[in-house]
Scaffold this motif. Structure first.
Motif, PDB file in Angstrom:
ATOM      1  N   ALA A 123      15.063  23.749  -0.474  1.00 53.18           N
ATOM      2  CA  ALA A 123      13.479  24.043   1.216  1.00 53.18           C
ATOM      3  C   ALA A 123      13.741  22.890   1.065  1.00 53.18           C
ATOM      4  O   ALA A 123      12.501  22.521   2.567  1.00 53.18           O
ATOM      5  CB  ALA A 123      12.990  24.857   0.418  1.00 53.18           C
ATOM      6  N   ALA A 124      12.341  21.705   0.658  1.00 56.68           N
ATOM      7  CA  ALA A 124      11.761  20.226   0.644  1.00 56.68           C
ATOM      8  C   ALA A 124      12.438  19.324   1.854  1.00 56.68           C
ATOM      9  O   ALA A 124      11.471  18.827   2.273  1.00 56.68           O
ATOM     10  CB  ALA A 124      11.459  19.696  -1.037  1.00 56.68           C
ATOM     11  N   ALA A 125      13.293  19.013   1.305  1.00 56.88           N
ATOM     12  CA  ALA A 125      14.109  18.495   1.794  1.00 56.88           C
ATOM     13  C   ALA A 125      14.400  19.239   3.351  1.00 56.88           C
ATOM     14  O   ALA A 125      14.464  18.293   4.277  1.00 56.88           O
ATOM     15  CB  ALA A 125      15.199  18.271   1.088  1.00 56.88           C
ATOM     16  N   ALA A 126      14.565  20.227   3.474  1.00 56.62           N
ATOM     17  CA  ALA A 126      14.995  20.898   5.237  1.00 56.62           C
ATOM     18  C   ALA A 126      14.121  20.284   5.720  1.00 56.62           C
ATOM     19  O   ALA A 126      14.008  20.679   7.452  1.00 56.62           O
ATOM     20  CB  ALA A 126      15.812  22.179   5.222  1.00 56.62           C
ATOM     21  N   ALA A 127      13.153  20.783   5.390  1.00 56.51           N
ATOM     22  CA  ALA A 127      10.918  21.229   5.982  1.00 56.51           C
ATOM     23  C   ALA A 127      10.393  19.395   5.998  1.00 56.51           C
ATOM     24  O   ALA A 127      10.066  19.732   6.632  1.00 56.51           O
ATOM     25  CB  ALA A 127      10.694  21.401   4.983  1.00 56.51           C
ATOM     26  N   GLY A 128      11.520  18.668   5.499  1.00 53.94           N
ATOM     27  CA  GLY A 128      10.371  16.623   5.805  1.00 53.94           C
ATOM     28  C   GLY A 128       9.135  16.920   4.749  1.00 53.94           C
ATOM     29  O   GLY A 128       8.266  16.726   5.605  1.00 53.94           O
ATOM     30  N   VAL A 129       8.898  18.177   3.526  1.00 58.38           N
ATOM     31  CA  VAL A 129       7.577  17.891   3.289  1.00 58.38           C
ATOM     32  C   VAL A 129       7.605  17.223   2.677  1.00 58.38           C
ATOM     33  O   VAL A 129       8.555  16.737   1.272  1.00 58.38           O
ATOM     34  CB  VAL A 129       6.697  19.167   2.772  1.00 58.38           C
ATOM     35  N   VAL A 130       6.225  16.299   2.160  1.00 62.08           N
ATOM     36  CA  VAL A 130       6.013  15.597   0.197  1.00 62.08           C
ATOM     37  C   VAL A 130       6.501  16.601  -0.306  1.00 62.08           C
ATOM     38  O   VAL A 130       5.185  17.607  -0.245  1.00 62.08           O
ATOM     39  CB  VAL A 130       4.730  14.781   0.846  1.00 62.08           C
ATOM     40  N   THR A 131       6.127  16.053  -1.335  1.00 63.71           N
ATOM     41  CA  THR A 131       5.961  16.662  -3.087  1.00 63.71           C
ATOM     42  C   THR A 131       5.704  15.894  -4.291  1.00 63.71           C
ATOM     43  O   THR A 131       5.956  14.712  -3.823  1.00 63.71           O
ATOM     44  CB  THR A 131       7.589  17.050  -3.026  1.00 63.71           C
ATOM     45  N   SER A 132       4.924  16.191  -4.666  1.00 64.15           N
ATOM     46  CA  SER A 132       4.650  16.090  -5.861  1.00 64.15           C
ATOM     47  C   SER A 132       4.850  16.954  -7.214  1.00 64.15           C
ATOM     48  O   SER A 132       4.338  17.684  -7.418  1.00 64.15           O
ATOM     49  CB  SER A 132       3.109  15.757  -5.717  1.00 64.15           C
ATOM     50  N   ILE A 133       4.506  16.534  -7.950  1.00 69.91           N
ATOM     51  CA  ILE A 133       5.542  17.038  -9.364  1.00 69.91           C
ATOM     52  C   ILE A 133       3.926  16.723 -10.494  1.00 69.91           C
ATOM     53  O   ILE A 133       3.487  15.362 -10.550  1.00 69.91           O
ATOM     54  CB  ILE A 133       6.276  16.620 -10.285  1.00 69.91           C
ATOM     55  N   GLY A 134       3.702  17.232 -11.182  1.00 71.79           N
ATOM     56  CA  GLY A 134       3.004  16.764 -12.611  1.00 71.79           C
ATOM     57  C   GLY A 134       3.120  16.443 -13.856  1.00 71.79           C
ATOM     58  O   GLY A 134       3.453  16.666 -15.020  1.00 71.79           O
TER      59      GLY A 134
END
Ligand code: NAD
Length: 403
Positions: A123-134
């Motif tokens: 879903a993140a790849a399809a939306a092109g949003v930046v992600t970060s993990i704890g």
């Protein structure tokens, strides 16, 4: 030099331990990294427990509060979202955040196993949003130094790695039955909670894990119940109503690193416990090579033990103090010995996330790292059930052992 100011609207989902810490971390970014010109605005926080919404508004400084996380995702002033809910909500909220076009910083483990993490990843790849993990332990200056020593070949060819994440948060038999012990709410137990950190740290310092075999054990099978949104998982309840522990307290694994790892051909052990008596946050990584070795323990976060070479006058370990020469240490303290703490690691994590969102350096951990760690956790779970070795594939886009 301070760049043009960039105002970033922040939404927070869940105001527990991590939610409060994310909020404090965002607020500290302009003080610690003023030259970035990043100005986080605390827009809206969600929690199902009303007293926690009050805390978010009255203490943390959020302008609005809600009991429905969807209000956070729908808010037009929210640019980035912190997802600090219990594990069972991660996939649902992560996918919804991506669909809403919101960049998100999500706590580990992302969901209850590889399938959920991978759905968030897609879903993140399809939306092109930046992600970060704890994966906060990555940011300890001593860990960054360890990673550099491994990358520069200071230890020679890496032969073996030992990671052990031992906590005592559930070592008390009457320790509360929080959501962490419920398979529907948490997924696996210590595998998701602590072993996932160990998996990420090994991959960050050494490189991708290619094969794993594991076993698990549950030491306490019943605990007193704790209602959601009250207390913490460190709580001890006397004479409470008992409920079943549905996942493991302890996990141990043997791993083989893959060919693309800095430790190509290296092997190692990963171990995690939430019921250890003694270590409270004994999160250790040791890396051994043909020319030296290093050891780090979160309980002494600002120290790295390093041994380089053999048969010399300084044989044995040198204690290297974290200092302004290492990682982001200089942002927090002017000299060695003035130690950094856990909260500081979250400030570094917030900075890396917001900088990536603002179009700067992409030094943040990302959803591909989370999927890779989740694959290790799920493979460990399968191996513990079947007794069989499990193979793992490299996932594109991870930052594991990337220079
Ligand atoms: N990175 C780390 O070192 C670290 C440390 C601790 C926890 N974590 C992770 O952070 C996450 C949260 O853990 P925690 O210790 O902060 O938990 P916590 O129990 O302290 O807080 C969870 C919060 O979620 C709220 N909540 C429950 N259902 C909700 C819903 N539907 N909508 C909004 N809020 C809801 C609860 O009321 C509570 O306030 C977990 O995934 C955990 O694994 C990471």
């Amino acid at each position: 030099m301070i760049t043009t100011s960039r105002s970033i609207g922040v939404g927070l989902i869940s105001v527990g331990w991590m939610g409060k810490l994310h909020a404090r971390a965002y607020s500290n970014v302009p003080y610690v990294y003023p030259e970035l010109g990043i100005e986080p605005r605390l827009v809206i926080a969600a929690d199902t427990e009303p007293s926690r919404i009050d805390f978010a508004r009255n203490v943390l400084g959020f302008a609005e509060g809600t009991t429905d996380y969807r209000d956070v995702l729908a808010h037009p002033d929210v640019d980035v979202v912190s997802i600090c809910a219990p594990n069972f909500l991660h996939a649902e909220i992560g996918i919804a955040a991506a669909k809403a076009g919101k960049h998100f910083w999500i706590e580990k483990p992302v969901g209850r196993g590889f399938e959920e993490t991978n759905a968030v990843r897609e879903a993140a790849a399809a939306a092109g949003v930046v992600t970060s993990i704890g994966y906060n332990y990555r940011h300890a200056p001593a860990v960054e130094h360890a990673r550099r020593l491994v990358a520069e070949g200071a230890l020679g060819r890496i032969t073996n790695v030992r990671a052990a994440f031992f906590s005592g948060y559930a070592s008390e038999p009457n320790g509360a039955l929080s959501w962490r012990f419920d398979r529907k709410l948490a997924g696996t137990g210590v595998l998701a909670d602590l072993f996932s950190h160990a998996a990420d740290l090994c991959q960050y310092v050494v490189g991708p894990v290619a094969e794993i075999t594991a076993l698990t054990n549950t030491v306490y099978t019943q605990r007193p119940k704790l209602p959601m949104g009250t207390g913490t998982h460190f709580a001890v309840i006397e004479d409470g109503e008992m409920g079943d522990v549905e996942n493991e307290d302890y996990a141990a694994a043997i791993v083989r690193f893959g060919p693309s790892a800095r430790g190509a051909g290296a092997v190692g052990t990963l171990e995690a416990s939430r019921v250890a008596v003694g270590p409270e946050c004994g999160y250790q990584i040791e890396v051994y090579g043909t020319e030296g070795s290093l050891k780090w323990d979160f309980e002494r976060m600002n120290e790295l033990k390093v041994c380089l070479g053999r048969n010399n006058d300084e044989q044995g370990y040198t204690t290297v103090n974290a200092s302004p020469r290492h990682g982001d240490y200089a942002r927090f303290q002017p000299g060695p010995g003035n130690s950094m703490g856990f909260d500081d690691l979250k400030v570094i994590e917030a900075k890396k996330f917001l900088l990536a969102v603002a179009g700067g350096e992409q030094a943040n951990s990302n959803i591909n790292d989370a999927a890779s760690a989740a694959a290790i956790v799920s493979a460990a779970e399968t191996s513990a059930e079947t007794g069989q070795w499990q193979k793992l594939e490299d996932l594109d886009g991870t930052t594991a052992a990337r220079a």
